[in-house]
Structure formats: structure tokens, C-alpha cells
Design a protein around this motif. Structure first.
Motif, short mmCIF file in Angstrom:
data_model
loop_
_atom_site.label_atom_id
_atom_site.label_comp_id
_atom_site.label_asym_id
_atom_site.label_seq_id
_atom_site.Cartn_x
_atom_site.Cartn_y
_atom_site.Cartn_z
N GLU A 85 12.80 -7.44 13.54
CA GLU A 85 13.27 -6.19 12.91
C GLU A 85 12.17 -5.14 12.92
O GLU A 85 12.41 -3.98 13.28
CB GLU A 85 13.72 -6.46 11.47
N SER A 86 10.96 -5.51 12.52
CA SER A 86 9.88 -4.53 12.45
C SER A 86 9.42 -4.08 13.83
O SER A 86 8.82 -3.01 13.98
CB SER A 86 8.69 -5.10 11.68
N ALA A 87 9.71 -4.88 14.86
CA ALA A 87 9.36 -4.50 16.23
C ALA A 87 10.34 -3.49 16.79
O ALA A 87 9.97 -2.65 17.62
CB ALA A 87 9.32 -5.74 17.12
N ALA A 88 11.59 -3.54 16.33
CA ALA A 88 12.62 -2.68 16.90
C ALA A 88 12.94 -1.46 16.06
O ALA A 88 13.39 -0.44 16.58
CB ALA A 88 13.91 -3.50 17.10
N LYS A 89 12.68 -1.54 14.75
CA LYS A 89 13.10 -0.47 13.84
C LYS A 89 11.89 0.20 13.21
O LYS A 89 11.09 -0.45 12.52
CB LYS A 89 13.99 -1.05 12.74
N PRO A 90 11.70 1.52 13.39
CA PRO A 90 10.55 2.20 12.79
C PRO A 90 10.71 2.30 11.28
O PRO A 90 11.83 2.36 10.76
CB PRO A 90 10.58 3.59 13.43
N LYS A 91 9.58 2.28 10.58
CA LYS A 91 9.61 2.40 9.12
C LYS A 91 8.64 3.51 8.71
O LYS A 91 7.50 3.54 9.16
CB LYS A 91 9.20 1.09 8.45
N GLU A 92 9.11 4.41 7.85
CA GLU A 92 8.27 5.50 7.38
C GLU A 92 7.79 5.22 5.97
O GLU A 92 8.54 4.73 5.12
CB GLU A 92 9.04 6.82 7.40
N SER A 93 6.51 5.49 5.72
CA SER A 93 5.95 5.35 4.38
C SER A 93 4.90 6.44 4.21
O SER A 93 4.78 7.33 5.06
CB SER A 93 5.35 3.96 4.18
N SER A 94 4.13 6.37 3.14
CA SER A 94 3.14 7.41 2.90
C SER A 94 1.73 6.87 3.07
O SER A 94 1.49 5.66 3.00
CB SER A 94 3.31 7.98 1.49
N TYR A 95 0.81 7.78 3.28
CA TYR A 95 -0.61 7.44 3.38
C TYR A 95 -1.41 8.57 2.75
O TYR A 95 -0.91 9.67 2.51
CB TYR A 95 -1.04 7.25 4.84
N ARG A 96 -2.67 8.29 2.46
CA ARG A 96 -3.57 9.35 2.00
C ARG A 96 -5.00 8.96 2.30
O ARG A 96 -5.31 7.76 2.46
CB ARG A 96 -3.41 9.63 0.50
N LEU A 97 -5.84 9.94 2.39
CA LEU A 97 -7.28 9.73 2.54
C LEU A 97 -7.95 10.09 1.23
O LEU A 97 -7.65 11.13 0.63
CB LEU A 97 -7.82 10.58 3.69
N LYS A 98 -8.85 9.22 0.78
CA LYS A 98 -9.46 9.40 -0.54
C LYS A 98 -10.95 9.07 -0.46
O LYS A 98 -11.36 8.20 0.33
CB LYS A 98 -8.76 8.50 -1.56
N ALA A 99 -11.74 9.73 -1.27
CA ALA A 99 -13.18 9.45 -1.34
C ALA A 99 -13.42 8.37 -2.39
O ALA A 99 -13.22 8.61 -3.59
CB ALA A 99 -13.95 10.71 -1.69
N VAL A 100 -13.80 7.18 -1.97
CA VAL A 100 -14.16 6.09 -2.88
C VAL A 100 -15.49 5.53 -2.38
O VAL A 100 -15.52 4.54 -1.64
CB VAL A 100 -13.09 4.98 -2.91
N GLN A 101 -16.57 6.15 -2.75
CA GLN A 101 -17.91 5.86 -2.23
C GLN A 101 -18.00 6.22 -0.74
O GLN A 101 -18.91 6.89 -0.29
CB GLN A 101 -18.30 4.40 -2.46
#
Length: 434
Positions: A85-101
């Protein structure tokens, strides 16, 4: 005393001067520099026009392939080779860049990447509470950021995530569902015989696959001398990729392309090193490790341990063929099958171990004689009786009957601490020990 005070005063002035001079080395504050780095990394992620091909190496072992496409609105679309399923169907989610050291890339909503970290062992087959020891928060270090690739390190389990810029053709291939085509190679696990071979050119390779650890072992003969290659593998839109190449003389195999599955014939087809081949079954090893059986039996005697199997016997394509995992006894639940060499001076211990009241329990068992080690590498077990009130029918009895198959077994060492014990009768029955 005055001299000491003057010295300390001089030292403080000197340190203050040094600190002031250090500040002048940078035109911006540390926070400003860190924010600039975050902006630069996000720009690089977003502006790769065809996304990024990715490979993650979880802290618990294995290798998994992904494809990411980041946008400027903190959304990422991905494919994963974890499942069909994960190979054939794209999945959208969120990301962010953060300063942690250090700058950190965080995939902050549940995605295909999180499946590897899921603490529920039924989701990914990993360890309860830890999954596959993977990550979804990754530190970015400047030295690992290149124009065409970025290597990140997981903050919890030190998983390594390697991003490589995708080409237009690769992005189109992922969108067309070709990652799922590469995963057709998984059908090799449907072969009823344990031993599988493919001939590429004039070389025959034996393939031993471990899907749970994403490890492939390939064995071939150089004259009469066996050669062994082992690598992690993962899937791409082109097929199967090895983490390191197999080099055999003029043949270099980086993986398999043009993967096909003929369901009617029950055969996988591949291309390796530009040569086409079909994976076929075999009833015995291409090269028998003559010492493996005795080595397997002797190791627990020397270490004071035992061998354990969760699923019991795989027979004719069926995992846990005798349903031994369904066993219960006086309110105790099944835990695993044990084989303990040298349990007594004249016999070994074989049978189910149960769990009750936070303790493992041996309620009954079977007592094989000290096995015979044949000159051709087989180990042969004989029935010497039972221990405790052993049943006369059911999963445990059927499991013991198969152990006593007169043809015996070949022992295949699959890692430094694991073995598969394969029926010498037809290679259609085996049990995995760890």
C-alpha cells in the motif's frame, strides 16, 4: 594577599577582553546564524524539483526506501517500500525545521516514516514499545549537507537518513506506482522450498532472504569453493537495491531490476548485472556447511543458553503450520518453542515454554536423544521419550513428530546468532532459531 588580588583582577580583565574579541569574529548572533541555516536547508529541500530519494537505516537494523517531495507550506508527500500500500499510494503529512542545539528536520504528523517507529509490534514486527528503533526527528550537520545529497541522524535512535536528489524520470516512476513493482521481489517468500537459486550468465547464485531484517545473502561456487555475499536491501522504483554491491569477477550486481512475478508458475524473474534470470527452487543447499549442525548444537552447551523459536515450523508455505502459538496450558499462555542441547547427560529438551504470573514455565516437553551428525552436514533427531504430562495430540505433538523426520535437517546460519533448520527431505519445512 594584595599580590593575589591584583593577579585575579588582571586575569578577569584579560578574559573579558578575549570574550569581546571573540564576539567580533561574527557579524551575526548565534540565533541569527542558526535561523539562516534553517532557511537554507528548507530552501534546499523544497527547491529540488523532483523531490528526494531516501534510504533510512533504523537503529534496530534493516534498510527501507522512501521518496519525499517537500513543499514551501510545510507539507511532504511520500512513498515507502514498507508495504504494498505505501509503495503504491502517496501519503501527505507535515514537516518542520526547528533549532534544537542543531538544526532538526521533524516529520511531525503520523506518516509512513512513523510506521517504522510505532511502538505497537503488530504494526511493524519490531520490539514492543520501541518498534524498529527508527526515528522521525533528524539532526542536520553542516558537513553532511551536499548539493545533491543530505545525510541526517535520528535524535533518539541514531537512525541514518540519506536523501539524494531525484531525477524527473525517477519522480515519474514513483508516481506511476513502480515502487510496488520492485516489491514484487517479496513473492520469493511464497516459494514452498526454502532454497532458491537464480542463474545470471554462467553463475548460479543461491538466495537467502530475511524480510524482517531486510538482509539478502547470496552464495555461489568459485570452482568448489563457496563464496558468500551479504547485504541489506531496500526497494526503489527501479527494483531491488543492495546497500553494497556484489562483485564477482566481471559481474557487479547492485541489485535487481525488471522484477516480475508469474503467479501461475509461482516464479520471480529478475535482471542482475544486465543479465536476466528466473528464481527457481532447490531441495538442498548449493554448498553445505558441514560443520553448521554441530556448531548449532554445541553453542548453547558452551554458553549455558538455549535456542528459541516463536512460530515453530513453517510447512508448505504456511507459517506456524501447527498453530503452536495458540497453545495454552492451565491458564498459562504460549511463549516460544525451546531446544536445549545437553538438558541431561543422555537427552536434550524440546517443546513449548509457557508464560504465567510474570514467569516462564516448562510444563511438559519432549526428550530427543543426543542427535546424530551425518557426514553430509545433516543433523538427525530421535525420540527418547517425554517429560512431564505431555499431550498425545495437538500442536506440540505434531511439532515433535516433524522434528523426528528421519531424513534430518540442514542448519543454515543466517547471522552470528540465528539459524534456520531446514528439512533435508524436501526443503519445504523449516524452523528458525535465535
Amino acid at each position: 594577599m594584595k599580590k593575589s588580588i591584583l593577579y585575579l583582577l588582571f586575569l578577569c580583565v584579560s578574559l573579558t577582553a578575549c570574550e569581546n574579541n571573540d564576539d567580533t569574529l561574527f557579524e551575526e548572533t548565534a540565533d541569527a546564524r542558526l535561523n539562516a541555516a534553517l532557511t537554507s536547508y528548507e530552501k534546499q529541500l523544497v527547491e529540488s524539483p523532483y523531490g528526494w530519494n531516501a534510504v533510512i537505516y533504523p537503529g534496530g537494523g534493516g534498510t527501507y526506501g522512501f521518496h519525499f517531495k517537500f513543499d514551501a507550506k510545510n507539507r511532504v508527500t511520500m512513498y515507502s517500500d514498507f508495504s504494498d500500500e505505501s509503495a503504491a499510494k502517496p501519503k501527505e503529512s507535515s514537516y518542520r525545521l526547528k533549532a534544537v542545539q542543531t538544526p532538526v528536520l521533524i516529520f511531525d504528523t503520523y506518516s509512513y516514516l512513523h510506521i517504522l517507529s510505532d511502538p505497537d509490534e503488530e504494526v511493524n514486527g519490531g520490539v514492543r514499545g520501541d518498534g524498529l528503533l527508527s526515528d522521525f526527528e533528524f539532526s542536520i550537520f553542516p558537513d553532511s549537507v551536499k548539493a545533491e545529497s543530505i545525510t541526517l541522524v535520528g535524535r533518539k535512535n541514531s537512525s541514518r537518513l540519506v536523501l539524494t536528489k531525484a531525477t524527473q524520470a525517477q519522480a515519474a516512476s514513483y508516481a506511476a506506482g513502480n515502487l510496488a513493482k520492485g516489491a514484487l521481489f517479496n513473492n520469493i517468500t511464497k516459494y514452498q522450498a526454502y532454497f532458491k537459486r537464480v542463474t545470471l550468465g554462467n553463475v548460479t547464485y543461491e538466495i537467502t532472504l530475511s524480510p524482517s531484517t531486510r538482509t539478502i545473502k547470496m552464495t555461489w561456487l568459485d570452482g568448489n569453493i563457496p563464496k558468500v555475499f551479504t547485504s541489506n536491501y531496500y526497494f526503489t522504483e527501479a527494483g531491488v537495491a543492495f546497500s553494497s554491491p556484489l562483485v564477482n569477477g566481471s559481474q557487479t550486481i547492485n541489485g535487481f531490476t525488471n522484477v516480475t512475478w508469474n503467479a501461475n508458475a509461482g516464479q520471480v524473474g529478475v535482471t542482475g548485472a544486465g543479465l536476466k534470470g528466473t528464481v527457481v527452487s532447490a531441495t538442498k543447499p548449493l554448498s553445505v556447511d558441514l560443520a553448521a549442525s554441530r556448531r548449532w548444537w554445541q553453542e548453547p552447551i558452551e554458553s549455558g543458553g538455549d535456542w528459541r523459536s516463536l512460530q515453530g515450523f513453517h510447512v508448505n508455505g504456511v507459517d506456524d503450520a501447527f498453530k503452536i502459538q495458540d497453545l495454552t496450558e492451565d491458564g498459562a499462555q504460549y511463549a516460544f518453542v525451546i531446544y536445549q542441547p545437553g538438558y541431561d547427560a543422555t537427552y536434550d529438551l524440546f517443546g513449548p515454554i509457557f508464560f504465567k504470573d510474570d514467569a516462564l514455565r516448562l510444563i511438559y516437553g519432549f526428550a530427543p536423544d543426543t542427535p546424530t551428525f551425518a557426514s553430509d552436514g545433516r543433523i538427525i533427531f530421535r525420540d527418547a521419550g517425554t517429560l512431564g504430562k505431555a499431550p498425545t495430540t495437538g500442536p506440540a505433538v505434531e511439532t515433535a513428530k516433524l522434528l523426528y523426520e528421519p531424513s534430518g535437517y540442514y542448519l543454515i546460519q543466517t547471522s552470528s546468532s540465528t539459524y534456520d533448520m531446514v528439512s533435508a527431505k524436501d526443503a519445504k519445512s523449516w524452523i528458525s532459531w535465535q
